[in-house]
Write a protein that holds these residues in place. Sequence first.
Motif, mmCIF file in Angstrom:
data_model
loop_
_atom_site.group_PDB
_atom_site.id
_atom_site.type_symbol
_atom_site.label_atom_id
_atom_site.label_comp_id
_atom_site.label_asym_id
_atom_site.label_seq_id
_atom_site.Cartn_x
_atom_site.Cartn_y
_atom_site.Cartn_z
ATOM 1 N N THR A 128 0.849 -1.189 0.000
ATOM 2 C CA THR A 128 0.000 0.000 0.000
ATOM 3 C C THR A 128 0.885 1.238 0.000
ATOM 4 O OG1 THR A 128 -1.701 -1.160 1.264
ATOM 5 C CG2 THR A 128 -1.842 1.241 1.186
ATOM 6 N N HIS A 139 -3.361 0.934 -3.676
ATOM 7 C CA HIS A 139 -3.241 -0.386 -3.050
ATOM 8 C C HIS A 139 -2.969 -1.435 -4.114
ATOM 9 C CE1 HIS A 139 -3.786 -3.197 0.262
ATOM 10 N NE2 HIS A 139 -4.545 -3.937 -0.518
ATOM 11 N N ASP A 792 -9.942 -3.646 0.107
ATOM 12 C CA ASP A 792 -9.318 -2.852 -0.952
ATOM 13 C C ASP A 792 -9.113 -3.650 -2.232
ATOM 14 O OD1 ASP A 792 -8.969 -0.512 0.675
ATOM 15 O OD2 ASP A 792 -7.306 -1.527 1.679
ATOM 16 N N SER A 795 -10.391 -0.454 -6.566
ATOM 17 C CA SER A 795 -10.443 0.982 -6.251
ATOM 18 C C SER A 795 -11.684 1.643 -6.834
ATOM 19 C CB SER A 795 -9.187 1.683 -6.792
ATOM 20 O OG SER A 795 -9.102 1.544 -8.203
#
Length: 867
Positions: A128, A139, A792, A795
């Motif tokens: 990250t 990420h 995550d 995105s």
Amino acid sequence: MEASDELMGVDVNKEAKMNGVVVLVKKSVLLDVNDFQAALSDGVHELVGKRVSFQLISAVNADPENAMRGRLSQAVYLEKWIKTGTSAVVVGESVFKLTFEWDADVGVPGAFIIKNFHNSEFYLKSLTLNEVPGTGKIHFVCDSWIYPAHRYKYNRIFFANQSYLPCHTPEPLCKYREEELVNLRGNGSGELKEWDRVYDYALYNDLGDPDKGTDHARPVLGGSTKFPYPRRGRTSRPPTKKDPESESRLPLLSLDIYVPSDERLSHRKMSDILAYLLKSIVQVLDPELKALGDKTLNEFDTFQDVLNIYEGGLQLPSGLLDKIKDIVPYEILKELLHLDGEKLYGYPMPQVINENKFAWRTDEEFGREMLAGVNPVSISLLKEFPPCSKLDPKAYGNQRSSITKEDIEKNLNGLTVNEALRKNKIFILDHHDTLMPYLNRINSTKTKTYASRTLLLLKSDGTLTPLAIELSLSHPKGEGYGAINKVFTPAAHGVEGSVWQLAKAYAIVNDSGVHQLISHWLNTHLVIEPFVIATNRQLSVLHPIHKLLHPHFRDTMNINAISRLVLINAGGTLENTVFLTKFSMEFTSVIYKEWVFTEQALPEDLIKRGIAVPDSSQPHGLHLLIEDYPYAVDGLEIWSAIKTWVHEYCSFYYPKDDLIRGDVELQSWWAELRDVGHGDKKDEPWWPKMQTLVELTETCTTIIWIASALHAAVNFGQYPYGGYLPNRPTISRSFMPERGTPEYAELESNPDGAFLKTITSQFQSLLNISIIEILSKHSPDELYLGQRDTPDWTSDTVILAAFARFGEKLVKIENRIEEMNNNKLLKNRVGPVNVPYTLLYPNTSNHTHVGGLTGLTARGVPNSTGI
């Protein structure tokens, strides 16, 4: 404006810094001395430093001198390898911090290169980047084994969690995207090693072992019209000496069977599989031990003997334990075989007998389990009477059913057969045509079984009750003379009642074999593996469809490889516990001839089986003819939720059908899947053309359904229902007793003993229970439908919102299932055995991102076909 255009306008301080966080898992040192030596060497090398490097790849600035690939940053190295992370006792995550200098020539990164200069591999979970100038957080989901750099002929590259269609990929990333796919495909030759990441295809030519003799030879499955089959992952072992078309096999307990490194099971799950392997050692390692078992561990005399397996007190025969201990240390056996001294102190109590030890014997439960048991996908509507056969009469003669109207009208509650057919009241569990061509060969072994047809009446209270069971054998003069049929009808008392219990057992033996070989192995594990391979070969990790489907392929290749090693191989566990014996895998190939991808969609399957009819007024567009059909009711809710999620996902990336038709990766994926992965069916007209959003949505929904909900429905009920073998016998060892014979006299005087002597033996029962106990367990690191291992994972905020709605819908389904299971009017939800139907309970509400209930829960829909 495309994403790459947006990134070009970043205006930042050239002296800015980007802080990074790396999460990884160091190689476990628990299982291998060589691993410990490598880890020790890594520690020494780390004193010198600079053993793991990271280089960022630009997503906005291309390097003309490097074929327009994204510019590279200076390398940054992990520090404090020795001081950071876990001990040699506990395997866990290590967290490292990195600092990258902002480089305007690189700009916003879209990928990175990692190099491992240690002597052992580690598992990279994520990187990250925080405070990326002009962008914020980026990420990278990695989830990959990183072997020492000298093992690779190319750089290991990971991309940020932003999805791109090929035509929308930022130009600096295009070459990296293309090259990564080339690396994953390999060159189609050479021996594959554990660090290789090659996804390639092979025939099922590693099930037999012809070097051991003809008894161990098995036909090659796939690549022929006689034995068509989906493809498996290539393992590249050399051919056998006696048959160059067959691939040589590994030693029995070797787990060194090749799968791409990122497809390997977690240490946790592998330990469970190892437990299963050690249990099965009793049956497969030592012929002398097996012979001893045949002599002494052979029969259950009473049902209490069977119950002793779970309640404790089953005494092992003298000498057997000593023989086992020569192979496996006692401390391991004590844990794996549930031993206390020389007694089996109790396997877990199967749910089917947890509250009532004999409710499984009722006709109501017999019918209910066809709708809510472990194989609820075989029953169909009877459309003509008597049941007909589709077998070629030139080869098999007259195979028409001998069941008459007089046999069943006495139990039709005042209806005639024609009235019952017109009102859709008669259903059939038909295992006649599929098994009849194999009967003579099956019955030439120790197995003695029939092909069966079972007719059932749908009663006014929504339950099914059996009307008749027909058991068929081939004509003694030859198959071309047709079938010899015997018809049995319900009876509750006396020897007639005992005969009826045996007739149901023979029908269930057929259903158990079809369930394990077809419903479970063929229709989930087997058919999904080509999708795993094609997806990794043709769809970049940047591709949205790869990101959609990837969680649903977890562990499938590895579990299938282990199955080929010890479960479905010649002389393996399945051949010794399923009535089709050495013909089991050949049988699945014959059934695969009729497999149609589009019919694996739940609505299409229900319509094909006559269980449902199209009805636009209904929520799912279908009207169920059996309204209280738990598998179908819950399944349609989950199917609808998956389809809505998939449609929202796909329509975000493909607002126009032209994008689907022009997507080179998507079209290559679908062509390879049809032409190679399922290549023996490449010319079938039913394959979707993959030209429209409707086709893409339906295809992806079907793939996810097969890998998740369908597999859950036919797998995780195995121990709850089949862990008690009298309820789901898998083998019958003698034919129905004839009047006037000693066997018939025994059936009259000792019906329970005669029943137990007919079905699966004590030795086979213990072996079978050991297998399905492992198969029915949820792993502690299971990921369920509606869960991802990280929040995550993408995105795209629109997609995250749609995924959240998917999870919310699954929670509502869970609540609805609980309500229905508490509704006394829905008698098929729980039944006489008082086992609520929860096999399609999603289990999403327990945890948002990872895990859920573990063990023998009989609930939960994992994302993938991973056990």
